[in-house]
Design an enzyme around this catalytic site. Structure first.
Site, PDB file in Angstrom:
ATOM      1  NE  ARG A   1       1.669  -0.690   2.746  1.00  0.00           N
ATOM      2  CZ  ARG A   1       2.165  -0.153   1.543  1.00  0.00           C
ATOM      3  NH1 ARG A   1       3.635  -0.391   1.865  1.00  0.00           N
ATOM      4  NH2 ARG A   1       1.964   0.427   0.630  1.00  0.00           N
TER       5      ARG A   1
ATOM      6  CE1 TYR B   1       2.113   1.998  -2.659  1.00  0.00           C
ATOM      7  CE2 TYR B   1       2.518   4.131  -2.363  1.00  0.00           C
ATOM      8  CZ  TYR B   1       2.220   3.191  -1.769  1.00  0.00           C
ATOM      9  OH  TYR B   1       2.144   2.795  -0.568  1.00  0.00           O
TER      10      TYR B   1
ATOM     11  CG  HIS C   1       4.971   3.018   4.153  1.00  0.00           C
ATOM     12  ND1 HIS C   1       5.587   1.824   4.686  1.00  0.00           N
ATOM     13  CD2 HIS C   1       5.673   4.088   4.655  1.00  0.00           C
ATOM     14  CE1 HIS C   1       6.364   2.364   5.481  1.00  0.00           C
ATOM     15  NE2 HIS C   1       6.445   3.733   5.533  1.00  0.00           N
TER      16      HIS C   1
END
Lengths: 351, 320
Positions: free
Chosen positions: A257, A270, A261
């Site tokens: 990805r 992160y 998100h």
């Protein structure tokens, strides 16, 4: 009594098209030039759809949106092998699957703008609405597989989910039941390496997600999820087996990805930039373009034409979605039950 | 007309409906060869075969989730959860999906599943086997919650539930399964959902109950001119029947087995207050199970509302 091996298995990784755009001809699925162009065009269209969704969100014209950037090969490659009669149970990140299956694009924008009428699937399609809870759609696919088997229909069922979905109880319960009854279900895991911020290694100590299939008694395979030929081949083969009554398959599409998100997420909290940069050369669209260029079926004018066409389609979808008459407040009551209850009728009177 | 207990009445309903409609599938743990732990599905696998009476893995969420997948593609799954205390792993499927599919798809897909489960105390069962947490399901829009109180209405209500196009949670009192027999006609008859029944007419006080508590209620009001209402379907609630009775009697006692806090009695009581307060002559009193973890068998009789507690509540409202 000597110990003996009572079970063993090997997990394969299928890759056909490498990062330089060179395909292994011995593994290539049978695809015409126009099939390959269609793959390319659908990936571009999905990406344009996705980019537009992100900008519409920033402009406040749609709500939170989950980008598919980087996962086009997994989505389009798998969906192209589906037939309209097959039954599809997506998660919330399968816009490319909807688009490939012919779901009206304006309805996808309508849904993301907060209008559930966008999830009223057209009668000639069998794709379920987006599933927000993670993994809970997996047992639904299994039940649809039971219905197919009971009626002896020649159709297959697919469930889409991410790497996070494999950690849920419903993943286990669904795959377990599918294995026991040898149901015609293809489980397509888009392992995009993270469930929001939590990395793949924290989801499972298994070396691969594909190997989980073997504990349920059926076949599993890992494919390069950025290689549309590999995804197409693995899913097509699995769907054929499913339709023939040869049981379920788990396919792990190893992908990435690129985006956050969702639009409500900030992935820089992160993951490092370098990791994202390392995945960029693996881009599924870029890779197929290299292949097509070498075959002489990609030119700059073709590229321009496809991009323009995609933008036109997307422009039209946006304008149709924004011209739809607004929902009426009473609409929220209409589909709770088949018939309105007396209490609902009273409540509607308060509006 | 044969005399049936609730077990044989439900079994008869399943048999007759399965014979009528080949899209009906019975599914759950032990429902096949074993005929269900309460023998509700006895004989079905012999009659309809293992394709229609499916022994599943031990998998509550999987069973209900798969039932949902079947239901949306036109089958009529009747799934059994062995005890209500085991339904919690499936609640995500029931809440997040069964009750919402019609709405999420604006009617393109619907979910006509029936989820049958025994509930309640009184049979000296182990931990987790005697739960009565119907209020959880009543709170979720899109679900119907049905609780029969006798063999006759169990059969009629189950047939209606099977034929209903919405998801139904069908709760069967374990204590009533074999408590008594009554005449249950063979062949088709239905009792409509969403309708309460005036089980006994009276003019001094309305006592509202459902499921197993109805019988304790009858015993408790033997000497009183009480009107007893059996709700039968909790949601959607038949408010009309309740209010009509309250307007007549002016006094209300609500009896249920579940704990008091946020029990369904609270909903009934609040609804009466909102709609018919000026007809009330006394406060509404609830007689319920206590706000405790359902005890093991040695204390279960102390947990459940008794005839004495119901009687006392009725006497209390009669003082006004």
């Amino acid at each position: 009594m000597p110990e003996k091996v009572v079970e063993s298995f090997n997990v394969k990784h299928l890759s056909i098209l490498d990062e330089k755009g060179v395909a292994d001809e011995s593994l290539m699925p049978s695809l015409s030039e126009s099939d390959i162009k269609r793959m390319y065009e659908l990936m571009v269209l999905s990406r344009v759809f996705d980019e537009r969704a992100l900008s519409l969100q920033r402009e406040g014209r749609i709500g939170t949106y989950a980008s598919i950037l980087g996962q086009e090969a997994s989505q389009i490659g798998s969906a192209l092998s589906l037939q309209k009669s097959d039954r599809v149970f997506p998660s919330f990140r399968e816009m490319g699957v909807y688009i490939t299956m012919g779901y009206p694009m304006h309805m996808l924008y309508q849904y993301w703008s907060g209008d559930e009428r966008g999830m009223k699937c057209p009668a000639d399609l069998n794709i379920f609405p987006l599933c927000i809870p993670v993994g809970t759609q997996i047992p639904h696919a299994v039940g649809a597989g039971m219905a197919v088997k009971y009626r002896k229909e020649k159709v297959a069922v697919t469930a889409y989910f991410g790497d996070g979905g494999t950690s849920t109880g419903d993943f286990h319960e669904g795959l377990n039941i599918a294995g026991v009854f040898r149901l015609p279900v293809v489980f397509i895991c888009q392992n995009n390496q993270r469930a929001i911020s939590v990395p793949r290694e924290t989801q499972s100590a298994s070396k691969t997600l594909a190997q989980k299939a073997y504990s349920y008694g059926f076949h599993g395979i890992q494919v390069d999820g950025n290689d549309i030929f590999a995804v197409y081949k693995a899913v097509s083969d699995a769907l054929i087996r499913a339709r023939q009554g040869d049981g379920p398959t788990l396919i792990e599409c190893f992908t990435y990805r690129i985006s956050d998100h969702t639009t409500a997420d900030d992935a820089s909290r992160y993951r490092g930039k370098q990791e994202v940069e390392e995945w960029k050369p693996k881009d599924p669209i870029f890779r197929l373009r290299l292949f097509m260029s070498a075959k002489g079926i990609w030119t700059e004018s073709y590229e321009k034409e496809i991009e323009e066409k995609s933008k036109e389609v997307v422009d039209k979808a946006v304008s149709v979605s924004e011209s739809i008459s607004p929902q009426l407040p009473k609409d929220m009551f209409l589909y709770t039950y088949e018939k309105l209850t007396q209490r609902q009728i009273n409540e509607m009177g308060e509006l | 007309m044969p005399k049936c207990n609730m077990v044989s009445a439900i079994n008869l309903a399943l048999k007759e409906e399965m014979a009528r409609d080949k899209d009906i599938i019975v599914m759950g743990e032990d429902v096949g060869k074993n005929g269900g732990v309460f023998r509700i599905t006895e004989g079905l696998i012999e009659e309809f075969g293992p394709d229609r009476v499916i022994d599943t893995p031990l998998s509550e969420s999987g069973i209900v989730g798969a039932g949902i997948g079947m239901a949306v593609y036109g089958l009529k799954p009747i799934v059994e959860i062995q005890f209500m205390g085991f339904i919690y792993p499936a609640i995500d499927q029931i809440f997040s999906h069964a009750g919402r599919i019609r709405n999420r798809t604006r009617g393109r897909f619907t979910c006509p599943i029936v989820i049958r489960t025994p509930y309640g105390a009184g049979i000296k069962a182990p931990d987790q086997h005697s739960e009565s947490t119907e209020a959880l399901f009543c709170h979720m829009p899109g679900l119907k919650v049905v609780v029969p109180s006798s063999p006759y209405n169990a059969k009629g209500l189950l047939i209606s539930s099977i034929r209903d196009n919405d998801p139904v949670v069908f709760l069967e009192s374990t204590r009533l399964y074999r408590l008594f027999k009554e005449e249950v006609p063979e062949g088709e008859y239905t009792i409509p959902l969403e309708k309460a029944q005036v089980a006994k007419e009276g003019k001094d006080v309305t006592v509202i109950s459902w499921g197993s508590m109805l019988h304790k209620t009858f015993e408790a009001v033997e000497d009183i001119d009480a009107e007893v209402i059996d709700l039968m379907t909790l949601t959607p609630l038949d408010e009309e029947t309740i209010y009509k009775s309250v307007k007549k009697t002016g006094r209300v006692v609500i009896v249920h087995e579940a704990p008091k806090t946020c029990g369904f009695g609270a909903e009934v009581s609040a609804s009466i207050s909102e709609s018919t307060m000026l007809y009330l002559k006394a406060p509404i009193i609830r007689v319920t199970g206590y706000d405790v973890v359902m005890p093991l068998p040695k204390l279960e009789d102390y947990y459940m509302p008794t005839q004495g507690r119901i009687k006392k509540a009725v006497e209390e409202v009669m003082k006004y």
